[in-house]
Design a protein around this motif. Structure first.
Motif, short mmCIF file in Angstrom:
data_model
loop_
_atom_site.label_atom_id
_atom_site.label_comp_id
_atom_site.label_asym_id
_atom_site.label_seq_id
_atom_site.Cartn_x
_atom_site.Cartn_y
_atom_site.Cartn_z
N GLY A 293 0.81 -1.22 0.00
CA GLY A 293 0.00 0.00 0.00
C GLY A 293 0.84 1.26 0.00
O GLY A 293 0.42 2.30 0.50
N ASP A 294 2.04 1.18 -0.60
CA ASP A 294 2.97 2.30 -0.54
C ASP A 294 2.48 3.54 -1.26
O ASP A 294 2.81 4.66 -0.87
CB ASP A 294 4.33 1.87 -1.11
N THR B 292 -7.42 1.07 5.97
CA THR B 292 -8.82 0.72 5.87
C THR B 292 -9.29 1.07 4.47
O THR B 292 -8.84 2.05 3.88
CB THR B 292 -9.68 1.46 6.91
N ALA B 293 -10.21 0.27 3.95
CA ALA B 293 -10.77 0.54 2.63
C ALA B 293 -12.15 1.14 2.72
O ALA B 293 -12.76 1.45 1.70
CB ALA B 293 -10.82 -0.75 1.81
N GLY B 294 -12.66 1.31 3.94
CA GLY B 294 -14.02 1.83 4.11
C GLY B 294 -14.06 2.89 5.17
O GLY B 294 -13.34 3.88 5.14
N ALA B 295 -14.92 2.67 6.16
CA ALA B 295 -15.07 3.65 7.23
C ALA B 295 -13.81 3.68 8.09
O ALA B 295 -13.03 2.74 8.12
CB ALA B 295 -16.28 3.29 8.09
N GLY B 296 -13.62 4.80 8.75
CA GLY B 296 -12.52 4.90 9.70
C GLY B 296 -11.21 5.39 9.10
O GLY B 296 -10.15 5.16 9.68
N ILE B 297 -11.25 6.06 7.92
CA ILE B 297 -10.01 6.59 7.38
C ILE B 297 -9.44 7.62 8.35
O ILE B 297 -10.17 8.36 9.01
CB ILE B 297 -10.21 7.22 5.98
N ARG B 298 -8.12 7.65 8.42
CA ARG B 298 -7.49 8.60 9.34
C ARG B 298 -6.04 8.84 8.92
O ARG B 298 -5.30 7.90 8.66
CB ARG B 298 -7.51 8.07 10.78
N ALA B 299 -5.67 10.11 8.85
CA ALA B 299 -4.28 10.49 8.59
C ALA B 299 -3.94 11.63 9.56
O ALA B 299 -3.71 11.38 10.74
CB ALA B 299 -4.08 10.90 7.13
N SER C 248 -14.04 6.96 -2.12
CA SER C 248 -14.57 5.75 -1.51
C SER C 248 -14.06 4.54 -2.29
O SER C 248 -13.56 4.67 -3.41
CB SER C 248 -16.10 5.77 -1.51
N GLY C 249 -14.20 3.38 -1.69
CA GLY C 249 -13.72 2.17 -2.32
C GLY C 249 -12.24 1.93 -2.03
O GLY C 249 -11.57 2.74 -1.39
N GLU C 250 -11.75 0.80 -2.50
CA GLU C 250 -10.36 0.42 -2.27
C GLU C 250 -9.53 0.67 -3.52
O GLU C 250 -9.92 0.28 -4.62
CB GLU C 250 -10.27 -1.06 -1.88
N CYS C 251 -8.39 1.33 -3.36
CA CYS C 251 -7.53 1.63 -4.50
C CYS C 251 -6.13 1.03 -4.39
O CYS C 251 -5.44 0.91 -5.40
CB CYS C 251 -7.40 3.14 -4.70
N ASP C 252 -5.69 0.69 -3.19
CA ASP C 252 -4.32 0.22 -3.05
C ASP C 252 -4.17 -0.74 -1.87
O ASP C 252 -3.99 -0.31 -0.73
CB ASP C 252 -3.37 1.41 -2.88
N SER C 253 -4.27 -2.03 -2.15
CA SER C 253 -3.92 -3.08 -1.17
C SER C 253 -4.57 -2.88 0.19
O SER C 253 -3.92 -2.98 1.23
CB SER C 253 -2.40 -3.12 -1.01
N GLY C 254 -5.88 -2.61 0.19
CA GLY C 254 -6.60 -2.47 1.44
C GLY C 254 -6.73 -1.04 1.92
O GLY C 254 -7.33 -0.80 2.97
N TYR C 255 -6.19 -0.08 1.18
CA TYR C 255 -6.30 1.33 1.54
C TYR C 255 -7.40 2.01 0.73
O TYR C 255 -7.53 1.78 -0.48
CB TYR C 255 -4.98 2.07 1.30
#
Length: 440
Positions: free
Chosen positions: A103-104, A121-128, A159-166
């Motif tokens: 997921g680099d 995460t690929a859904g809820a709970g994104i955080r940076a 939304s959705g997954e773009c990179d190895s679970g991210y």
């Protein structure tokens, strides 16, 4: 009322107003009180980002110091050598896996301006984390109509997954307003134009093709009767530039702004350079009119697989970034990288041409250009390709400097201090960069 009674008495945020429109103006002589002849124009920040890494051998100068050499990928910037710092060795360690596996690309983008390791995460709970540009925007809040501008060339995917679970939000968002809220970006130049110039239109108020200049014409006519000759010339030139942007956007409507699928090669050369330069011109206009002092422009989403047939690169960008040591792929990657450096040079040209209180906008601006990956083949998050352009009102010193294994966030501590928004720490910073400013 005599003309001289209004000279030197216009507020800085004077607008030309009309029904459904409010048009900002560049800094006029009449906006600077006589007792403030030494007035320093505002500081501004722009961050320009290129994904997928670069061929470092064609990027990094061989010589250090102010007399550094320009390698192939940065050669278009050489005409601004006196306002350019090339920084080598900076690392964004929060882009590394740290136990999260692949997921680099997502981590490279999400960590670049935040200095934070994104939650996988690929859904809820994104955080940076809150990005550096938004720290600057908070400092300037209330001084301009727009807190910040977030621009892009490729579509949003939040939304959705773009990179190895991210989540895709990580790969397509450079700016973060809060740890859980990416700012996204605007890719439609028409909407950017309306935001900059405060245009508000509806079918029952104004025709879609009405020029904003028509809406504010009466106010503009009154203004030119109460300012001096140099200001009248500046207003006419500025309004001419606004109209030129309108005409270019009208002509560009024949080219769809929606991105084609990344895995589908384009059959004809796209008008990519025109789209980028239109966005850069809109950004320049926003800075010139002091509509905002903080902006980001995302040239490509991370892992973008756009092809560049007009550069002789029919393959996807992400595909050739995984060059495996192939000289042919590295050559093509260099062409893409140089192309984007040409766009940055175009932006710096525009800043250098525009004047404010007797100085160019480049004098007071800080432009950060770079990528969250160095070697895209290895997904390296260290020795990042970073350029800092502009003079920051004199605190930046042009040179090539090496900072081995130094956090990228140290640069952001220095930049924020230079903008007048000092912070003790940012992300994983360990202090400011030594030798970057003229007093260091």
């Amino acid at each position: 009322m005599r003309r001289t009674s209004l000279l030197c008495s216009l507020p800085r945020r004077t607008l030309l107003r009309g029904v459904g429109a409010a048009l900002g103006l560049p800094l006029l002589d009449a906006m600077i009180p006589a007792q403030a002849a030494a007035h320093r124009p505002p500081a501004r920040l722009a961050v320009l980002y290129l994904a997928n890494g670069v061929p470092m051998g064609d990027w990094t100068p061989q010589r250090e110091g102010p007399g550094f050499d320009f390698r192939r990928c940065l050669a278009p910037l050489s005409r601004h050598a006196g306002a350019l710092s090339i920084l080598t060795g900076l690392a964004q360690n929060n882009g590394c896996a740290r136990g999260d596996g692949p997921g680099d690309h997502a981590r490279a983008m999400a960590s670049f301006l935040t200095g934070c390791h994104p939650r996988k995460t690929a859904g809820a709970g994104i955080r940076a984390g809150v990005s550096m540009d938004q720290v600057a925007a908070a400092h300037f809040a209330g001084l301009t109509p727009l807190r910040s501008l977030e621009l892009g060339i490729e579509s949003n995917a939040l939304s959705g997954e773009c990179d190895s679970g991210y989540s895709c939000a990580y790969s397509s968002s450079l700016s973060w307003r809060s740890p859980t809220l990416p700012a996204g970006k605007e890719i439609d130049p028409g909407r950017v134009f309306d935001r900059i110039y405060g245009v508000s239109r509806s079918d029952h108020h104004q025709p879609a093709r009405t020029s904003v200049l028509d809406l504010v014409r009466n106010d503009a006519s009154r203004l030119v009767t109460v300012v001096g000759g140099s200001d009248r010339a500046k207003i006419e030139e500025y309004l001419g530039g606004v109209r030129e942007l309108e005409l270019r956007m009208e002509a560009a409507k024949t080219v769809p702004f929606a991105e084609p699928p990344f895995d589908r090669p384009e059959s004809i050369p796209p008008a990519l350079d025109q789209r980028i330069r239109l966005m850069l011109d809109l950004l320049l206009a926003a800075f010139e009119a002091d509509r905002t002092r903080v902006a980001t422009l995302l040239f490509t989403n991370e892992a973008s697989n756009r092809s560049y047939p007009f550069l002789g690169v029919p393959e996807g960008h992400h595909d050739i970034s995984h060059h495996g040591g192939s000289p042919e792929k590295q050559e093509k990657l260099a062409r893409i990288t140089r192309f984007y450096s040409e766009q940055v040079a175009y932006f710096l040209d525009g800043l250098a041409r525009r004047r404010e209180a007797g100085r160019s906008l480049l004098e007071g601006s800080v432009v950060v250009y770079g990528s969250g990956l160095s070697d895209g083949d290895k997904h390296s998050h260290d020795d990042l390709p970073i350029v800092v352009a502009g003079k920051g009102h004199g605190w930046l010193r042009a040179a090539h400097r090496r900072y081995p294994k130094t956090p990228l966030c140290n640069l952001f501590v220095s930049v924020l201090a230079g903008l007048g928004a000092p912070v003790e720490r940012f992300g994983d910073s360990t202090g400011a960069l030594e030798g970057l400013d003229r007093n260091g």
